[in-house]
Design a protein around this motif. Structure first.
Motif, PDB file in Angstrom:
ATOM      1  N   VAL A 373       0.875  -1.168   0.000  1.00  0.00           N
ATOM      2  CA  VAL A 373       0.000   0.000   0.000  1.00  0.00           C
ATOM      3  C   VAL A 373       0.911   1.215   0.000  1.00  0.00           C
ATOM      4  O   VAL A 373       1.863   1.286   0.782  1.00  0.00           O
ATOM      5  CB  VAL A 373      -0.923   0.014   1.231  1.00  0.00           C
ATOM      6  N   ARG A 374       0.639   2.178  -0.878  1.00  0.00           N
ATOM      7  CA  ARG A 374       1.545   3.323  -1.006  1.00  0.00           C
ATOM      8  C   ARG A 374       0.754   4.566  -1.390  1.00  0.00           C
ATOM      9  O   ARG A 374      -0.390   4.488  -1.827  1.00  0.00           O
ATOM     10  CB  ARG A 374       2.632   3.040  -2.039  1.00  0.00           C
ATOM     11  N   GLY A 375       1.399   5.700  -1.251  1.00  0.00           N
ATOM     12  CA  GLY A 375       0.757   6.933  -1.664  1.00  0.00           C
ATOM     13  C   GLY A 375       1.352   8.141  -0.982  1.00  0.00           C
ATOM     14  O   GLY A 375       2.242   8.048  -0.131  1.00  0.00           O
ATOM     15  N   MET A 376       0.823   9.306  -1.354  1.00  0.00           N
ATOM     16  CA  MET A 376       1.222  10.581  -0.769  1.00  0.00           C
ATOM     17  C   MET A 376       0.097  11.561  -1.044  1.00  0.00           C
ATOM     18  O   MET A 376      -0.532  11.505  -2.105  1.00  0.00           O
ATOM     19  CB  MET A 376       2.543  11.075  -1.378  1.00  0.00           C
ATOM     20  N   GLY A 377      -0.158  12.472  -0.116  1.00  0.00           N
ATOM     21  CA  GLY A 377      -1.245  13.408  -0.307  1.00  0.00           C
ATOM     22  C   GLY A 377      -2.557  12.660  -0.457  1.00  0.00           C
ATOM     23  O   GLY A 377      -2.839  11.706   0.271  1.00  0.00           O
ATOM     24  N   LEU A 378      -3.364  13.090  -1.428  1.00  0.00           N
ATOM     25  CA  LEU A 378      -4.604  12.369  -1.734  1.00  0.00           C
ATOM     26  C   LEU A 378      -4.415  11.522  -2.991  1.00  0.00           C
ATOM     27  O   LEU A 378      -5.270  11.478  -3.878  1.00  0.00           O
ATOM     28  CB  LEU A 378      -5.776  13.337  -1.881  1.00  0.00           C
ATOM     29  N   LEU A 379      -3.299  10.840  -3.067  1.00  0.00           N
ATOM     30  CA  LEU A 379      -3.021   9.792  -4.045  1.00  0.00           C
ATOM     31  C   LEU A 379      -2.732   8.520  -3.272  1.00  0.00           C
ATOM     32  O   LEU A 379      -1.956   8.539  -2.305  1.00  0.00           O
ATOM     33  CB  LEU A 379      -1.791  10.125  -4.889  1.00  0.00           C
ATOM     34  N   GLY A 380      -3.326   7.409  -3.686  1.00  0.00           N
ATOM     35  CA  GLY A 380      -3.058   6.159  -3.001  1.00  0.00           C
ATOM     36  C   GLY A 380      -3.188   4.976  -3.924  1.00  0.00           C
ATOM     37  O   GLY A 380      -3.828   5.055  -4.978  1.00  0.00           O
ATOM     38  N   ALA A 381      -2.578   3.864  -3.540  1.00  0.00           N
ATOM     39  CA  ALA A 381      -2.661   2.653  -4.359  1.00  0.00           C
ATOM     40  C   ALA A 381      -2.490   1.418  -3.490  1.00  0.00           C
ATOM     41  O   ALA A 381      -1.765   1.431  -2.495  1.00  0.00           O
ATOM     42  CB  ALA A 381      -1.597   2.664  -5.452  1.00  0.00           C
ATOM     43  N   VAL A 382      -3.179   0.360  -3.895  1.00  0.00           N
ATOM     44  CA  VAL A 382      -3.067  -0.955  -3.268  1.00  0.00           C
ATOM     45  C   VAL A 382      -2.650  -1.921  -4.363  1.00  0.00           C
ATOM     46  O   VAL A 382      -3.392  -2.143  -5.324  1.00  0.00           O
ATOM     47  CB  VAL A 382      -4.411  -1.390  -2.645  1.00  0.00           C
ATOM     48  N   GLU A 383      -1.459  -2.483  -4.235  1.00  0.00           N
ATOM     49  CA  GLU A 383      -0.972  -3.435  -5.241  1.00  0.00           C
ATOM     50  C   GLU A 383      -1.274  -4.854  -4.785  1.00  0.00           C
ATOM     51  O   GLU A 383      -0.863  -5.276  -3.699  1.00  0.00           O
ATOM     52  CB  GLU A 383       0.531  -3.265  -5.486  1.00  0.00           C
ATOM     53  N   LEU A 384      -1.984  -5.586  -5.641  1.00  0.00           N
ATOM     54  CA  LEU A 384      -2.330  -6.978  -5.354  1.00  0.00           C
ATOM     55  C   LEU A 384      -1.302  -7.912  -5.979  1.00  0.00           C
ATOM     56  O   LEU A 384      -0.862  -7.683  -7.116  1.00  0.00           O
ATOM     57  CB  LEU A 384      -3.727  -7.289  -5.892  1.00  0.00           C
ATOM     58  N   VAL A 385      -0.940  -8.945  -5.239  1.00  0.00           N
ATOM     59  CA  VAL A 385       0.083  -9.886  -5.711  1.00  0.00           C
ATOM     60  C   VAL A 385      -0.384 -11.316  -5.456  1.00  0.00           C
ATOM     61  O   VAL A 385      -1.243 -11.576  -4.606  1.00  0.00           O
ATOM     62  CB  VAL A 385       1.439  -9.650  -5.010  1.00  0.00           C
ATOM     63  N   ALA A 386       0.220 -12.248  -6.180  1.00  0.00           N
ATOM     64  CA  ALA A 386      -0.121 -13.659  -6.010  1.00  0.00           C
ATOM     65  C   ALA A 386       0.472 -14.219  -4.723  1.00  0.00           C
ATOM     66  O   ALA A 386      -0.118 -15.094  -4.091  1.00  0.00           O
ATOM     67  CB  ALA A 386       0.373 -14.460  -7.212  1.00  0.00           C
ATOM     68  N   ASP A 387       1.659 -13.708  -4.332  1.00  0.00           N
ATOM     69  CA  ASP A 387       2.325 -14.185  -3.115  1.00  0.00           C
ATOM     70  C   ASP A 387       2.935 -12.990  -2.399  1.00  0.00           C
ATOM     71  O   ASP A 387       3.810 -12.308  -2.945  1.00  0.00           O
ATOM     72  CB  ASP A 387       3.413 -15.200  -3.458  1.00  0.00           C
ATOM     73  N   LYS A 388       2.479 -12.737  -1.172  1.00  0.00           N
ATOM     74  CA  LYS A 388       2.919 -11.561  -0.430  1.00  0.00           C
ATOM     75  C   LYS A 388       4.405 -11.641  -0.064  1.00  0.00           C
ATOM     76  O   LYS A 388       5.128 -10.652  -0.151  1.00  0.00           O
ATOM     77  CB  LYS A 388       2.077 -11.409   0.837  1.00  0.00           C
ATOM     78  N   ALA A 389       4.873 -12.817   0.341  1.00  0.00           N
ATOM     79  CA  ALA A 389       6.246 -12.941   0.826  1.00  0.00           C
ATOM     80  C   ALA A 389       7.264 -12.689  -0.272  1.00  0.00           C
ATOM     81  O   ALA A 389       8.268 -11.997  -0.067  1.00  0.00           O
ATOM     82  CB  ALA A 389       6.458 -14.323   1.437  1.00  0.00           C
ATOM     83  N   SER A 390       7.014 -13.244  -1.458  1.00  0.00           N
ATOM     84  CA  SER A 390       7.975 -13.106  -2.559  1.00  0.00           C
ATOM     85  C   SER A 390       7.665 -11.947  -3.494  1.00  0.00           C
ATOM     86  O   SER A 390       8.440 -11.653  -4.395  1.00  0.00           O
ATOM     87  CB  SER A 390       8.009 -14.401  -3.373  1.00  0.00           C
ATOM     88  N   LYS A 391       6.512 -11.290  -3.305  1.00  0.00           N
ATOM     89  CA  LYS A 391       6.028 -10.208  -4.171  1.00  0.00           C
ATOM     90  C   LYS A 391       5.675 -10.713  -5.571  1.00  0.00           C
ATOM     91  O   LYS A 391       5.553  -9.928  -6.510  1.00  0.00           O
ATOM     92  CB  LYS A 391       7.044  -9.069  -4.296  1.00  0.00           C
ATOM     93  N   ARG A 392       5.507 -12.016  -5.704  1.00  0.00           N
ATOM     94  CA  ARG A 392       5.248 -12.589  -7.020  1.00  0.00           C
ATOM     95  C   ARG A 392       3.936 -12.051  -7.601  1.00  0.00           C
ATOM     96  O   ARG A 392       2.891 -12.146  -6.968  1.00  0.00           O
ATOM     97  CB  ARG A 392       5.202 -14.112  -6.928  1.00  0.00           C
ATOM     98  N   PRO A 393       3.995 -11.511  -8.824  1.00  0.00           N
ATOM     99  CA  PRO A 393       2.771 -11.024  -9.450  1.00  0.00           C
ATOM    100  C   PRO A 393       1.924 -12.179  -9.976  1.00  0.00           C
ATOM    101  O   PRO A 393       2.379 -13.334 -10.039  1.00  0.00           O
ATOM    102  CB  PRO A 393       3.277 -10.150 -10.592  1.00  0.00           C
ATOM    103  N   PHE A 394       0.712 -11.871 -10.377  1.00  0.00           N
ATOM    104  CA  PHE A 394      -0.162 -12.883 -10.961  1.00  0.00           C
ATOM    105  C   PHE A 394       0.330 -13.268 -12.351  1.00  0.00           C
ATOM    106  O   PHE A 394       0.983 -12.473 -13.039  1.00  0.00           O
ATOM    107  CB  PHE A 394      -1.599 -12.358 -11.035  1.00  0.00           C
ATOM    108  N   ALA A 395       0.019 -14.484 -12.758  1.00  0.00           N
ATOM    109  CA  ALA A 395       0.514 -15.012 -14.030  1.00  0.00           C
ATOM    110  C   ALA A 395       0.029 -14.191 -15.222  1.00  0.00           C
ATOM    111  O   ALA A 395       0.758 -13.983 -16.190  1.00  0.00           O
ATOM    112  CB  ALA A 395       0.104 -16.474 -14.186  1.00  0.00           C
TER     113      ALA A 395
END
Length: 464
Positions: A373-395
């Motif tokens: 989860v990241r952002g600054m001011g009134l900008l924000g984002a939630v990045e979804l991943v297949a595996d939280k520990a390795s940061k592996r993205p979805f196929a």
């Protein structure tokens, strides 16, 4: 057939939509938005949505501000159109120029008007080339930008953009540009590397690139203070001051793309003020009119103006401009919009709401699928991943983001799914209660998405 179905059928039969899979659109059809009020919009069935992206990162004052409608009507009745070519002028553009110069840092003292941010960044390219030719530096034409940066979609601006799908099959980039590492530590930091070391590596890459390419061939570095359309990525501490120092060392212009961060998004007039650097040129659009009218602006220093002005005198003209440059209705609306932003202290509102908004979003970090989860001011984002520990993205990139976007519509929230990153940019008029509601809906969206992903097996690692 209902009006909603009739409109959808006509749209599918007649339009090619931007940023859309046309074949998928033929099957699903559009979400037809009918009206707006405050931070909400309503579709043709009457369903209500929080517009969590402020349209396209842009509607500062909400969707129903009567003062902007009235400003447009007054100007329509008086002078609906005139140009500013060939020494012509009109009061709305003059008044807006005065207001802009008064709002931004003092060194930015000149304005050139466009119809959009893309046209603005095309203008930046041409302005910088024109300047260097005027100064007898014809080799100084290359741009430095970043992977995942977004600077528009025209041929020039699209070349500066660092997103593959903005280049793919468009034969871009055509402008000479070198794309550097995206300053997003979560995705591009090396294993075991600290954020401080990551920043140092990126600054070394910048300087090494300048030395390799030859500083006498590099015209400018362009970047968004916080990268937005690429996924809302906040650079590491010290990054922007370091970039500025290197640009000054090698006589390279620094361009801040403030199309999204301008006029309060980060709690300051310009994002560059928040991030601690002083650009030579800024590009503005979106929140300049709250997107009630198309308008963009390029602001730059007097030193640039003087060299350019001398060259226009030598040639006899500045051979660049648009039919709508400084359009009287657009500039009248912009002046009123900026007056509202100032009178209601919407820039201060963003600064005051930032801690609660960012803390609320960060509470989602423990949910299934949430990588960052990241952002600054009134900008924000939630990045979804297949595996939280390795940061592996979805196929299949974007597949899960699309599921989350569908669920968010069901829950009454519109955000931007950038691949599998869920981006938020609420209107500057939002209240603490509005932002708390957005966070609450996001929590439900992520939870429902995780259930659907688990049932479908989309998070499973695919065999090579």
């Amino acid at each position: 057939m209902t009006l909603s179905n009739s409109l959808a059928h006509t749209d599918v039969a007649t339009a090619l939509h931007p940023y859309t899979d046309a074949r998928a659109f033929e099957q699903a059809g559009p979400l037809v938005i009918d009206r707006g009020e405050g931070i909400h919009v309503y579709d043709t069935t009457g369903k209500k949505y929080i517009e969590g992206l402020a349209g396209l990162w842009s509607v500062a004052v909400g969707f129903s501000e009567p003062r902007l409608r009235e400003a447009a009507m007054r100007q329509m009745e008086k002078l609906p159109y005139y140009h500013i070519f060939a020494s012509k002028a009109h009061e709305p553009s003059i008044r807006l120029s005065e207001k802009l110069v008064g709002m931004v840092p003092d060194h930015l003292s000149r304005v050139f008007y466009t119809n959009s941010g893309s046209e603005g960044n095309d203008t930046v390219i041409k302005l910088v080339w024109y300047l260097n030719n005027a100064l007898g530096r014809p080799r100084k034409k290359k741009f430095l930008a970043r992977h995942k940066g977004y600077h528009g979609i025209t041929i020039g601006a699209g070349s500066l953009t660092g997103l593959p799908n903005n280049h793919r099959d468009f034969d871009l980039p055509l402008v000479p540009v070198i794309h550097l590492t995206c300053p997003h530590f979560y995705r591009f930091g090396h294993e075991g590397e600290t954020e401080e070391a990551f920043c140092a590596r990126l600054l070394s890459e910048l300087e090494d690139t300048i030395l390799r390419e030859d500083a006498d061939t590099i015209a400018a570095f362009i970047g968004e203070p916080v990268m937005s359309s690429g996924g809302v990525m906040v650079p590491p501490a010290g990054y922007w001051p370091g970039v500025e120092a290197i640009c000054r060392k090698y006589d390279i212009l620094l361009v801040s793309d403030e199309v999204i961060t301008g006029f309060g998004r980060l709690g300051t007039v310009l994002g560059s003020q928040r991030l601690g650097f002083t650009p030579d040129i800024v590009t503005l659009s979106k929140q300049i009119t709250s997107s009630y009218m198309p308008l963009g602006a390029v602001m730059f220093t007097d030193a640039i103006y003087q060299a350019v002005a001398d060259n226009t005198h030598r040639i006899g003209t500045f051979g660049h401009g648009f039919t709508g440059s400084g359009h009287p209705v657009a500039t009248a609306v912009a002046a009123e919009n900026l007056a509202i932003i100032q009178e209601r202290d919407l820039i201060g509102n963003a600064a005051r709401l930032e801690p609660g908004f960012q803390a609320g979003l960060r509470r989602l970090a423990d949910l299934p699928l949430v990588g960052e989860v990241r952002g600054m001011g009134l900008l924000g984002a939630v990045e979804l991943v297949a595996d939280k520990a390795s940061k592996r993205p979805f196929a299949v990139p974007g597949q899960v983001g699309a599921i989350a976007a569908r669920i968010s519509h069901e829950e009454g929230l519109i955000f931007r799914a950038i691949g599998d990153t869920l981006a938020l940019c609420p209107p500057l008029i939002a209240t603490e209660a509005d932002l708390a509601e957005i966070v609450s809906i996001m929590e439900r969206v992520v939870a429902r998405t995780a259930v659907e992903v688990a049932a479908s097996g989309l998070a499973e690692e695919k065999a090579a």
